[in-house]
Scaffold this active site. Structure first.
Site, PDB file in Angstrom:
ATOM      1  CB  SER A   3     -45.008  19.028  -7.547  1.00 45.31           C
ATOM      2  OG  SER A   3     -44.999  18.056  -6.524  1.00 45.31           O
ATOM      3  CE  LYS A  26     -49.004  17.389  -6.032  1.00 47.93           C
ATOM      4  NZ  LYS A  26     -47.969  18.048  -6.847  1.00 47.93           N
TER       5      LYS A  26
END
Length: 820
Positions: free
Chosen positions: A659, A702
């Site tokens: 990611s 996040k």
């Protein structure tokens, strides 16, 4: 391509509108007890239950807490109500092979009747038989046999006495038995007088006495034979008397159970055993072994222990069962599955008999359904092997682990196996299902039906209402306060957050049930009769607070500067990547500094985490993709002549996942072009070799992780996060993040390509190749390409110089020709 505009606040979280509900509280809703959105699983269960073929057992797989057990059991129980009640199972003593008890399968409810019949039969025999042998008829018969024995013995002895008298010999009784003595004039001749007789007379006496002695011996030797014959006649008499008394009792049972051949066979064997062991019924009652000791009905010390072989062990009783049995065994050990044979201690020795055979879960569920937790099953030694053996053999064999593994050689009971007709359902995670498939070749042949539960369901008006009804059912079942529509709306929002998708609702019922309980507690704490949206919000916040210690400590260390994170200014070859940390069941986002350095080399991008063995394979794959992107975009006409290193700074554990590959590519491009990146922006997203940004997981955590850092340092309106465009539908952000976006203090940018990311991070145009195949000057891509061309030319120049130096050295080393 111009950089994308930031997302609006409405795109950051899809809130459920309570005004769309036509109810005020869940008390007005009809409860829904079925799972929603599990059509695939429901069809699989229906198929698995309906097909009655070998091997079509089921494995229900899905995450823990998804409601697999509740759903499958409820469906099976509804089906089982109309199922056939299976047979009762009895174990009885096998008189010809005592260590191999026989199994009797009887129609449901008949086992209890049969056990009571045998119990009453034995009780009756214990009363009738002793009375039968106290009658005048039996006494006369026995006396007749004894009289006949004495008469026959006396007759033979009388004949011998007559012959002895004729020979002037008397038969006298002595302490040691019968003896012969000479007689004269009716008097026994003394030994000294006998010696004075003439030789001829004495020889005559001796000859007669010797002949009579032989005949006397024959008579005496015939006595044991006569006594044995008498005993046989008495035994026959006893058997006839006993048969006369037992015949009508057992005959009545034969008539009652005429349609059960196995019972008739057993009754015949029982009758023969009773007749062969009548003396057991004639012995007086046994006293307990030791005063004050009561060992229960199973004790071999209790009176009547000699009749235990006649007890019927009703292993499975279906007299009150309605439909097919449904059994869940939460502790599936080997013995709890296949049954066991218990033992009793008697005078230091272990004894057992048919009555000590105990059933297992397979016995209780035989003819129906058995549910087992797959994880618990594999934890127990040999439990899976025992289950598999029973399914393959289609029979239940009661044995100990020692017998199965041939570790014991002592004689024990070996009960007759029972035919097995069962449908087994294993419940577990998908990982367990895959492990079974990989490690056991027999698994697929035994569990052919996979029941795959959805992790989430589509979010729409129908599913939202169904969710509300399911909440109403749980609230009613638990006796909790009703929830108003604002509370239901907040729960639906939280379910979407758990699903990680604004268009889905989590099917994980375990966490939602806990939230409902905590919300009910919050309402009770403020003495409210209804659970409101505020109560649900407080419960969610309380959950996050209880599990937030590590998250708060990480944030504290970042704000103190222990973890180096910049949220202002610009830097070359540096930016903020985003990762998700997990602590128990809690996940939270944490920003990490990513840096890159470049230099002349052979076209390698070095992953420092990988070199330090702190990188997982997926993360390493993401770094390798960077080399493919650089070579494919910038090194079409010249070799890729750089060595680059990329690293997550201040990470001390395993780094896994791709990611951050887009962020790693951006810092690499910044290091090559020497164009600084905005530190007020963080980024998440993976990238492919064509520069397209791909979706990642944990996008909400996040964003919130970087938002918390920015808020702790003070928001300036420059802060934001870059996310993949394909992750926009996954956004279900906290209210404080949405409010900050509404006020213009924070921004979230959806990107599709690395070029869009570079334009947002640098403020420069990324640039596209023109008709001549060149990037426009001043663009980011042009700067990167020029840097790589410079590396390639320098490498070429160094190569030529090295080649020239090698040739010069070679020429200097050649010797001049020799002259003669």
């Amino acid at each position: 391509m111009s950089p994308p505009a930031p997302l609006s606040a409405a795109e950051l979280c899809r809130r459920c509108d309570p005004s769309g509900f036509k109810f005020n509280t869940t008390a007005e809703l009809e409860p829904l007890h079925d799972a929603i959105g599990q059509a695939r699983a429901e069809e699989a269960v229906r198929f698995g239950v309906g097909i009655r073929r070998d091997g079509f057992n089921m494995f229900a797989m899905g995450p823990s807490g998804a409601g697999k057990h509740t759903f499958v059991r409820a469906f099976i129980e509804r089906t089982a109500k109309t199922g056939v009640v299976p047979s009762d199972v009895c174990y009885v003593h096998r008189f010809d092979h005592p260590h191999e008890p026989s199994a009797l399968l009887l129609p449901p409810g008949k086992g209890l009747i049969f056990r009571n019949d045998i119990k009453h039969l034995v009780e009756e025999l214990r009363t009738v038989l002793p009375a039968a042998f106290e009658t005048d008829e039996f006494r006369k018969g026995k006396e007749s046999i004894e009289t006949d024995l004495k008469a026959r013995h006396k007759a033979k002895l009388s004949v011998l006495e007559e012959r002895a008298t004729e020979a002037s010999v008397a038969i006298v009784r002595t302490p040691s038995g019968l003896a012969l003595a000479p007689v004269h004039l009716g008097e026994i001749i003394a030994p000294d007088e006998f010696e004075k007789l003439p030789d001829e007379k004495r020889l005559q006496f001796l000859t007669s006495m010797e002949q009579l002695q032989n005949e006397l011996r024959d008579v005496l030797e015939e006595v044991p034979r006569l006594e044995k014959e008498a005993r046989e006649r008495v035994r026959k008499l006893v058997r006839e008397v006993a048969a006369a008394r037992t015949g009508h009792l057992i005959g009545a049972l034969n008539t009652k159970w005429a349609d059960q051949k196995n019972i008739l066979t057993y009754l015949h064997a029982l009758e023969n055993d009773v007749l062969d062991n009548v003396e057991d019924f004639l012995k007086p009652e046994e006293a307990k072994e030791g005063p004050g000791i009561d060992l229960g009905d199973l004790s071999p010390f209790r009176s009547g222990a000699r009749f235990r072989r006649y007890q019927v062990n009703l292993l499975i009783d279906h007299s009150e069962t309605k439909g097919a049995p449904v059994v869940y065994e939460n502790h599936p050990t080997f013995q709890k599955l296949v049954g066991r044979v218990e033992h009793l201690s008697q005078l230091g020795a272990l004894i057992t008999d048919t009555s000590l055979i105990k059933p297992g879960a397979l016995h209780r569920a035989n003819g129906g359904y058995l549910l087992l937790d797959a994880r618990n099953l594999v934890r127990e030694p040999y439990a899976w092997e025992g289950l598999k053996r029973a399914l393959l053999a289609k029979e239940i064999r009661v044995e100990s682990l020692g017998q199965m593994l041939n570790l014991v050689s002592t004689l024990s009971l070996e009960p007759e196996p029972i035919p097995l007709d069962i449908k087994v359902v294993l419940l577990g995670e998908r990982e367990l299902y895959n492990l079974f498939l990989q490690l056991d070749p027999d698994f697929h042949g035994l569990f052919k039906v996979a029941v795959d539960f959805e992790d989430d369901v589509d979010r729409n008006g129908d599913s939202s209402l169904a969710y509300a009804r399911m909440i109403a059912a749980f609230v009613a079942k638990e006796g909790m306060k009703p929830i108003d529509k604002n509370g239901v709306a907040r729960i639906l929002d939280h379910a979407a957050r758990l699903a990680g998708n604004s268009e889905k609702l989590a099917a994980h019922m375990g966490e939602l049930h806990d939230l409902l309980r905590e919300s009910d507690y919050s309402a009770s704490d403020r003495n409210s009769a209804v659970v409101s949206g505020a109560d649900v919000e407080r419960a969610i916040l309380a959950q996050e607070t209880r599990a937030g210690r590590i998250r708060e400590r990480v944030l504290e260390e970042i704000t103190r500067g222990t973890y180096l994170i910049d949220t202002a200014g610009t830097k070359v070859g540096q930016m903020n990547g985003l990762a998700v940390l997990t602590s128990g069941k809690t996940s939270f986002g944490r920003p990490s500094r990513i840096t890159a350095r470049v230099r002349l080399g052979k076209g390698q991008v070095v992953d420092i985490e990988r070199e330090a063995e702190l990188s997982g394979p997926i993360h390493s794959k993401g770094v390798f993709i960077l080399s493919g992107f650089l070579g494919g975009r910038y090194a079409l006409n010249h070799p890729l002549s750089l060595d680059a290193s990329v690293v997550f700074e201040q990470t001390y554990g395993l780094v896994e996942g791709d990611s951050a590959s887009c962020a790693e590519l951006c810092v690499l491009l910044s290091a090559l072009s020497q164009v600084p990146l905005r530190q007020s922006l963080a980024m998440t997203g993976s990238v492919n070799q064509h520069g397209q940004v791909q979706a990642i997981g944990g996008v909400n955590e996040k964003i919130e992780g970087f938002f918390d850092v920015c808020r702790a340092r003070g928001m300036t309106g420059e802060e934001g996060v870059l996310i993949p465009q394909s992750n926009v539908r996954h956004l279900m952000l906290r209210r404080d993040v949405v409010e900050a976006v509404e006020k213009g203090l924070f921004a979230i940018y959806p990107i599709e390509t690395v070029d869009q990311a570079m334009e947002l991070l640098t403020g420069l145009v990324a640039g596209e190749r023109n008709v001549d195949g060149q990037f426009p000057e001043g663009t980011v891509n042009h700067k990167v390409e020029q840097a790589l061309i410079a590396f390639a030319e320098r490498r070429l120049a160094l190569g030529e110089a090295s080649k020239s130096a090698d040739q010069t050295a070679k020429s200097a080393s050649v010797e001049p020709p020799k002259t003669t």
